[in-house]
Design an enzyme around this catalytic site. Structure first.
Site, PDB file in Angstrom:
ATOM      1  N   LYS A 100       0.852  -1.190   0.000  1.00 21.75           N
ATOM      2  CA  LYS A 100       0.000   0.000   0.000  1.00 21.75           C
ATOM      3  C   LYS A 100       0.890   1.242   0.000  1.00 21.75           C
ATOM      4  O   LYS A 100       1.463   1.623   1.015  1.00 21.75           O
ATOM      5  CB  LYS A 100      -0.920   0.033   1.226  1.00 21.75           C
ATOM      6  CG  LYS A 100      -2.083   0.998   1.015  1.00 21.75           C
ATOM      7  CD  LYS A 100      -2.462   1.819   2.223  1.00 21.75           C
ATOM      8  CE  LYS A 100      -1.576   2.961   2.558  1.00 21.75           C
ATOM      9  NZ  LYS A 100      -1.562   4.098   1.623  1.00 21.75           N
TER      10      LYS A 100
ATOM     11  N   GLY B  82      -4.375   1.660   4.967  1.00 22.14           N
ATOM     12  CA  GLY B  82      -3.146   1.272   5.672  1.00 22.14           C
ATOM     13  C   GLY B  82      -3.483   0.700   7.033  1.00 22.14           C
ATOM     14  O   GLY B  82      -2.948  -0.339   7.445  1.00 22.14           O
TER      15      GLY B  82
ATOM     16  N   GLU C  23      10.336   1.643   9.959  1.00 20.09           N
ATOM     17  CA  GLU C  23      11.385   2.605   9.579  1.00 20.09           C
ATOM     18  C   GLU C  23      10.746   3.982   9.684  1.00 20.09           C
ATOM     19  O   GLU C  23       9.868   4.319   8.884  1.00 20.09           O
ATOM     20  CB  GLU C  23      11.842   2.361   8.138  1.00 20.09           C
ATOM     21  CG  GLU C  23      12.519   1.031   7.897  1.00 20.09           C
ATOM     22  CD  GLU C  23      13.871   0.925   8.563  1.00 20.09           C
ATOM     23  OE1 GLU C  23      14.388   1.941   9.056  1.00 20.09           O
ATOM     24  OE2 GLU C  23      14.400  -0.186   8.604  1.00 20.09           O
TER      25      GLU C  23
ATOM     26  N   CYS D 194      14.518  10.807   5.345  1.00 26.29           N
ATOM     27  CA  CYS D 194      14.440  10.591   6.789  1.00 26.29           C
ATOM     28  C   CYS D 194      15.810  10.646   7.443  1.00 26.29           C
ATOM     29  O   CYS D 194      15.924  11.002   8.607  1.00 26.29           O
ATOM     30  CB  CYS D 194      13.781   9.252   7.051  1.00 26.29           C
ATOM     31  SG  CYS D 194      14.505   7.947   6.048  1.00 26.29           S
TER      32      CYS D 194
ATOM     33  N   GLU E 199      11.039  16.694  13.503  1.00 26.92           N
ATOM     34  CA  GLU E 199      11.360  16.445  12.096  1.00 26.92           C
ATOM     35  C   GLU E 199      10.565  17.420  11.226  1.00 26.92           C
ATOM     36  O   GLU E 199       9.331  17.436  11.273  1.00 26.92           O
ATOM     37  CB  GLU E 199      11.004  15.004  11.743  1.00 26.92           C
ATOM     38  CG  GLU E 199      11.426  14.650  10.340  1.00 26.92           C
ATOM     39  CD  GLU E 199      11.095  13.200   9.992  1.00 26.92           C
ATOM     40  OE1 GLU E 199       9.936  12.803  10.184  1.00 26.92           O
ATOM     41  OE2 GLU E 199      11.998  12.497   9.509  1.00 26.92           O
TER      42      GLU E 199
END
Ligand code: NAD
Length: 479
Positions: A174, A212, A250, A284, A383
């Protein structure tokens, strides 16, 4: 089109648009799968695992993987243009991690599966006086739900599908709603150019994130391999808890680039600036906190700001562009929120700080350097996922390591210094899954990648990234 149980189909949910982030042009539409399509895909993957010899026929799997690599290679030119347009990826990155490298990495996983020690003989023993021969075998985990983000779609799709298939699993992929075409082409190549049997790979594009969540909670799925934000990673882990699913995560990062006092400041800061705004900072593992000796802070700020201004934000079609657009209006707005926050927290912009001039269409942020803040500020801790760097001063090696490790994340890091042994010592103290020393590049099919702390659980790529998809079975035979 979806790839569902071996058929390319539009599914039951109509279509949604995919947009060129550099221009806002509608590129076309992708199949918008529904929960019913996802349900059918999981059922197909389950049947393909339980009722075919896919999991046990290693030679066939290896052949199929090599066909997949060939099929993707054949469509390389088309995929390159598609990736530049749909992802906004700078052209030059498509010759590496955005396309060519992950396509070639499929071959590495095929080779690994071929040479892997699937069985280990522990020999004879007499536990409790019973003569026994013991063996340990590795085998596929089952149905893998692969959920992926938009920033490096081919790399992340293939770094999951490749080893999962090599290990003998079946997969439901997905992808992110922002980059459905990159995944849809993978489905097409699998259907049209490989002998991969129906149901072994299903590609389910959708505008709805809920698919998801559905994949992460379905009891027929044995393992969820997820790449995305830490917040969604937590939701995936919670969703898998009810059926004690294996989860492999991850997640995000806020990595530090440490410049030591014996480093060549100009080279180190230039490299830090250049490498950290690649693909508009949408990586990332990019090192978005740059730590420099306090007494050279202003000099470092000048070098980095000059490099960022020189790079600018450019058309991803141009071979020389390093920093292109960001993926969507939503991401641009989120980054702009952080730029406003940097001001509120007392920071200044030594470079950038807004949208580049003359770019009226598309989603753009100038390469930006924030100065004057500490590691306690939110812009240094959270982030941002844009071309925005924070420059922080340090007071020597111990202080630099302390600041670098003072983060909820632990994905990656970098150190630059004149004395290799000293730089290695710093690398050893960083609590991160990868470290670059003096511009070393850790990316490679054979290199495990992943995070400490809230950057993830498990490793992608390398032998470790293959073994994530394996179960371990001990067999004891009475003698
Ligand atoms: P995201 O977490 O919003 O979405 C990732 C994927 O999860 C998408 O396919 C999305 O549809 C799906 N999703 C959303 N909600 C879900 C839910 N509740 N359950 C299951 N799936 C759900 O991330 P994004 O914005 O697409 O990507 C950016 C993030 O990904 C950044 O935080 C970045 O650091 C991270 N990332 C990490 C790595 C890594 O390897 N560590 C690599 C690339 C990107």
């Amino acid at each position: 089109m979806l790839l569902l149980d071996g058929r390319l189909t539009r599914g039951t949910g109509g279509a949604f648009e995919t947009i060129n982030p550099a221009t806002e042009e509608v590129l076309g539409t992708a199949a918008d799968a529904t929960a019913a399509d996802m349900d059918a895909a999981i059922g197909a993957a389950r049947r393909a695992f339980d009722e075919t010899s896919w999991a046990t026929d290693l030679a066939f799997r290896v052949r199929c993987l090599r066909q997949l690599r060939e099929g993707l290679r054949r469509r390389g030119d088309e995929l390159r243009e598609l990736t530049i347009q749909e992802v906004g990826a700078p052209r030059f990155l498509t010759f590496g991690a955005q396309l060519d490298a992950p396509v070639e990495d499929i071959g590495w996983f095929a080779d690994l599966a071929e040479s892997y020690a699937w069985e280990q003989d522990l020999g004879r023993a007499e536990p409790m006086g019973m003569p026994t021969r013991r063996r340990v075998v590795r085998e596929a985990t089952g149905v893998v739900g692969a959920i992926t983000p938009w920033n490096f779609p081919h790399q992340i799709n293939l770094a999951k599908v490749g080893p999962a298939l090599a290990a003998g699993n079946t997969v439901v992929l997905k992808p992110a709603p922002d980059t459905p075409w990159c995944a849809a082409v993978l489905g097409e190549v699998i259907a049209e150019e490989t002998d991969i049997p129906p149901g072994v790979v299903n590609v389910i594009t959708s505008s709805d994130h809920a698919l998801g969540a559905q994949l992460a909670s379905d009891p027929r799925v044995d393992l969820v391999s997820f790449t995305g934000s830490t917040a969604t990673g937590r939701a995936v882990m919670a969703a898998g808890a009810a059926t004690l699913k294996r989860v492999f995560l991850e997640l995000g990062g806020k990595s530090a680039f440490i410049v030591l006092d014996d480093a060549d400041l100009k080279a180190a800061c230039g490299y830090a600036a250049f490498s950290s705004v690649a693909h508009a900072g949408q990586g990332c593992a990019l090192t978005t906190r740059i730590l420099v000796p306090r007494d050279r802070y202003d000099e470092a700020a000048g070098i980095i700001a000059g490099t960022l201004r020189g790079l600018g934000a450019g058309d991803p079609q141009d071979a020389g562009t390093m920093c292109g657009p960001v993926i969507s209006a939503r991401q641009r707005d989120r980054i702009e929120g952080y730029l406003a926050l940097a001001k509120e927290e007392g920071g200044s912009f030594a470079a950038g700080g807004g949208r580049p001039e003359g770019r009226d269409r598309g989603f753009w942020i100038e390469p930006t350097l924030i100065t004057g803040l500490t590691n306690d500020s939110r812009v240094a801790r959270e982030e941002i996922f844009g071309p925005v760097l924070a420059l922080l001063p340090h007071d020597g090696d111990d202080d630099a390591v302390r600041i670098a490790n003072d983060s909820p994340y632990g994905l990656s890091g970098a150190v630059h210094g004149g004395d290799l042994e000293r730089a290695r010592g710093i690398a050893a103290r960083l609590r991160t899954g990868t470290v670059s020393v003096n511009s070393g590049v850790w990316y490679g099919a054979d290199v495990p990648f992943g995070g400490y702390k809230q950057s993830g659980i498990g490793r992608e790529m390398g032998t470790a990234g293959f073994e994530e998809y394996l179960e371990t079975k001990a067999i004891a035979e009475g003698l």
